[in-house]
Design a protein around this motif. Structure first.
Motif, mmCIF file in Angstrom:
data_model
loop_
_atom_site.group_PDB
_atom_site.id
_atom_site.type_symbol
_atom_site.label_atom_id
_atom_site.label_comp_id
_atom_site.label_asym_id
_atom_site.label_seq_id
_atom_site.Cartn_x
_atom_site.Cartn_y
_atom_site.Cartn_z
ATOM 1 N N HIS A 1 27.460 28.763 0.177
ATOM 2 C CA HIS A 1 27.445 27.324 -0.061
ATOM 3 C C HIS A 1 28.275 26.563 0.973
ATOM 4 N N GLU A 2 29.299 27.189 1.568
ATOM 5 C CA GLU A 2 30.128 26.509 2.567
ATOM 6 C C GLU A 2 29.609 26.673 3.993
ATOM 7 N N PHE A 3 28.562 27.438 4.180
ATOM 8 C CA PHE A 3 28.070 27.708 5.530
ATOM 9 C C PHE A 3 27.473 26.440 6.155
ATOM 10 N N LYS A 4 27.783 26.217 7.444
ATOM 11 C CA LYS A 4 27.248 25.103 8.216
ATOM 12 C C LYS A 4 26.710 25.608 9.548
ATOM 13 N N MET A 5 25.810 24.861 10.119
ATOM 14 C CA MET A 5 25.182 25.252 11.391
ATOM 15 C C MET A 5 26.173 25.097 12.539
ATOM 16 N N ALA A 6 26.314 26.141 13.359
ATOM 17 C CA ALA A 6 27.194 26.080 14.522
ATOM 18 C C ALA A 6 26.577 25.180 15.588
ATOM 19 N N PRO A 7 27.415 24.490 16.390
ATOM 20 C CA PRO A 7 26.868 23.558 17.395
ATOM 21 C C PRO A 7 25.973 24.225 18.428
ATOM 22 N N MET B 1 15.963 27.424 -3.117
ATOM 23 C CA MET B 1 17.396 27.313 -2.789
ATOM 24 C C MET B 1 17.645 27.606 -1.313
ATOM 25 N N ILE B 2 16.948 28.604 -0.769
ATOM 26 C CA ILE B 2 17.130 28.933 0.648
ATOM 27 C C ILE B 2 16.652 27.789 1.537
ATOM 28 N N MET B 3 15.476 27.194 1.212
ATOM 29 C CA MET B 3 14.983 26.073 1.999
ATOM 30 C C MET B 3 15.907 24.863 1.874
ATOM 31 N N ALA B 4 16.453 24.641 0.673
ATOM 32 C CA ALA B 4 17.387 23.528 0.488
ATOM 33 C C ALA B 4 18.644 23.724 1.335
ATOM 34 N N ASN C 1 2.232 23.665 0.133
ATOM 35 C CA ASN C 1 2.532 23.968 1.540
ATOM 36 C C ASN C 1 4.021 24.043 1.832
ATOM 37 N N GLN C 2 4.865 23.819 0.827
ATOM 38 C CA GLN C 2 6.305 23.881 1.042
ATOM 39 C C GLN C 2 6.798 25.325 0.926
ATOM 40 N N SER C 3 6.447 26.108 1.907
ATOM 41 C CA SER C 3 6.893 27.503 1.966
ATOM 42 C C SER C 3 7.950 27.661 3.045
ATOM 43 N N ARG C 4 8.673 28.792 2.974
ATOM 44 C CA ARG C 4 9.721 29.021 3.958
ATOM 45 C C ARG C 4 9.153 29.216 5.358
#
Length: 572
Positions: A57-63, A92-95, A119-122
């Motif tokens: 839950h705390e993970f963020k995208m690295a620059p 949850m993974i897509m969110a 069509n909202q697939s991963r």
């Protein structure tokens, strides 16, 4: 039954590492061994689940991460949670993926809400993200290029308006007009050769041969395309290390020949990826002068921003760089032609391996110029930007053997103005009578630390100048603490060569001269150490002028040659 139990225990024991066997010594059946290994390594405790869930839950995208790397990290954490019994749904993974994207992906996040649930697939989300990433990358490249052009145009307009406003304000205040510089290229006033538009235009169109009309040029294209079969055979037999190959995958021109570069910035560093996923280190970037065979003649040209890559065993000519500068490439059966404004600027032929070899040859950048005849500007630059009046007098009086000037016209040297600025000396009413012997009165000064360390690691130079003969001697130092040692060496050198003892030494108030070791040595040798007043360099004028002269000559050459200043000292 007992045999199967032993077989199961044997299989488990042989499958694990030797260090894990100590946990299984007390186990009597295979199920007990499996349960103990699971308890040790799976760690399905509540604390471990909580730790993995918090990390997710705390993970963020690295620059610096790409979309593919970002998605892979999230899927890896979801898989770890599944192993400990906490399986996450695709929603949850897509969110999580959408919630951790940078701000520039906001339009895609908004558009994803309008996609139908079917069509909202991963897989569909990842595909759209990769396409959006490529589109944004191309858009940023175009935006940066446009911004650079606008900044350059704005700077040019600001400079022009500043010059006009300054001249107008000076005329209103009654100030004398600024000196109008004379261009050495077009011989017009108001600018220098460095900013001469005519010189820029001539350089740009130097290789564009247009002696006939447009129709004649179109009719003569066949003459440019014809190649003698014997000549083509000789070209293909040349050493493959000395040829240029046309490469559509090269981002810049590349070569591994250090001696081919007429200008090279060895401080430039970069890494280049090859088709086999290996990387090569770039050791410099510069200019390679070449000659191109067109219509039976060798035309001069140069490859700018070429990369020096020692580990690359081929010389590559980038089609991307060529097209970005307005050139057009036309491929035919066994040849390729490079056009610019309906003129063929270069030609290439196809090898047996289907690669195109360009008809280029590199100029020898180390040819010695043995000519002793030149104009005043040429010899002024060759001799370290010395005074032009003194140079003319020495040539006229035959003080320099083998040098003659065919043009003594005065010129404006921009490099001297940039590199030889100095303070004016004190005005004295009477001159000191120097009736001393050579070597008795010495002026000395230490210069440094330099902004750039020399090749030998030196950062200072120590100057000694004789008051009677004006003879100078220079030592290059890595540390200023070596000043006293070099003074002792110079004092012994004067005594051995001239038989004269130094009686007086004049220096400034630097700590390299006013220290216990230096004062004790001068007192022991009977040398009078004279120092100038604090912050008054003009009182030690002879050594200060000599130091400034040497420094300004080096700076003038660096400005003229447009080179870096690390070679101010020898390898000491």
């Amino acid at each position: 039954m007992e045999i199967k139990k032993c077989q199961s225990m044997c299989i488990l024991s042989s499958a694990v590492e030797y260090s894990q066997l100590e946990y299984l010594i007390t186990c009597e059946i295979a199920s007990e061994m499996w349960s103990k290994l699971s308890a040790i390594h799976e760690q399905k405790s509540a604390a471990n689940k909580l730790s993995l869930m918090t990390k997710f839950h705390e993970f963020k995208m690295a620059p610096n991460d790409s979309i593919a790397q970002h998605v892979a990290k999230i899927e890896n954490m979801a898989r770890q949670l599944k192993d400990v019994g906490e399986e996450l749904s695709d929603v949850m993974i897509m969110a999580k993926i959408l919630g951790t994207l940078p701000q520039k992906f906001s339009p895609l996040v908004t558009a994803w809400d309008s996609v139908s649930e079917a069509n909202q697939s991963r897989a569909n989300l990842i595909e759209r993200l990769l396409k959006e990433e490529n589109r944004l990358a191309n858009f940023e490249v175009a935006t940066n290029a446009l911004a650079t052009m606008k900044i350059q145009e704005r700077n040019g307009a600001v400079n022009n308006s500043t010059v006009s406003k300054t001249s107008a304000s000076d005329s209103k205040r009654g100030k004398p007009a600024k000196k109008q510089f004379l261009c050495n290229y077009c011989r017009k006033k108001g600018h220098t050769e460095k900013r001469c538009y005519k010189k820029r235009d001539d350089d740009r169109t130097k290789r564009e041969i247009n002696n006939s009309t447009k129709d004649d040029n179109t009719a003569n294209f066949g003459a440019f395309m014809v190649l003698n079969s014997d000549f083509a055979t000789r070209v293909l037999q040349n050493d493959s290390k000395d040829v240029w190959l046309l490469d559509s995958g090269a981002s810049k021109h590349m070569s591994f020949h250090r001696e081919w570069f007429s200008e090279l910035d060895e401080n430039y560093r970069e890494s280049v990826s090859l088709s086999d996923d290996s990387t090569c280190e770039v050791r410099g970037r510069g200019v390679i002068p070449i000659e191109m065979f067109v219509d039976g003649k060798w035309l001069d040209g140069k490859l700018e921003d070429a990369l020096y890559i020692p580990s690359l065993r081929k010389n590559l000519f980038s089609t991307g760089v060529c097209t970005s500068k307005g050139y057009t490439l036309n491929f035919e059966a066994n040849s390729v032609k490079i056009y610019r404004k309906n003129l063929i600027m270069a030609y290439g032929i196809q090898q047996n391996n289907n690669l195109f070899r360009l008809l280029f040859k590199v100029k020898n950048t180390f040819e010695a110029n043995a000519s002793s005849v030149g104009n005043l500007k040429l010899w002024h630059e060759r001799l370290g930007h010395i005074n032009c009046k003194s140079l003319s007098e020495m040539v006229n009086k035959n003080l320099i053997n083998g040098v003659s000037l065919f043009d003594n016209a005065k010129f404006f040297c921009e490099s001297c103005q940039s590199g030889k600025q100095h303070r004016l000396p004190f005005k004295t009413k009477e001159k000191c009578l120097r009736e001393r012997k050579v070597g008795e009165f010495i002026h000395t000064d230490l210069c440094g630390p330099m902004s750039e360390v020399s090749i030998g690691g030196s950062r200072y130079f120590l100057l000694f100048k004789d008051d009677k003969s004006s003879f100078r001697h220079v030592f290059f130092l890595k540390y200023k603490s070596k000043t006293v040692q070099k003074f002792k060496e110079f004092e012994q050198l004067v005594f051995n060569q001239l038989g004269t003892r130094i009686k007086t030494a004049r220096a400034d108030n630097g700590n390299e001269f006013l220290n216990d070791e230096m004062l004790d040595y001068c007192r022991l040798r009977g040398i009078m150490l004279q120092t100038s007043a604090p912050y008054t360099h003009e009182q030690n004028g002879r050594s200060e002028r000599e130091r400034c002269e040497q420094s300004s000559n080096v700076r003038g050459q660096c400005y003229c040659l447009k080179t870096w200043q690390r070679a101010f000292g020898p390898n000491q």
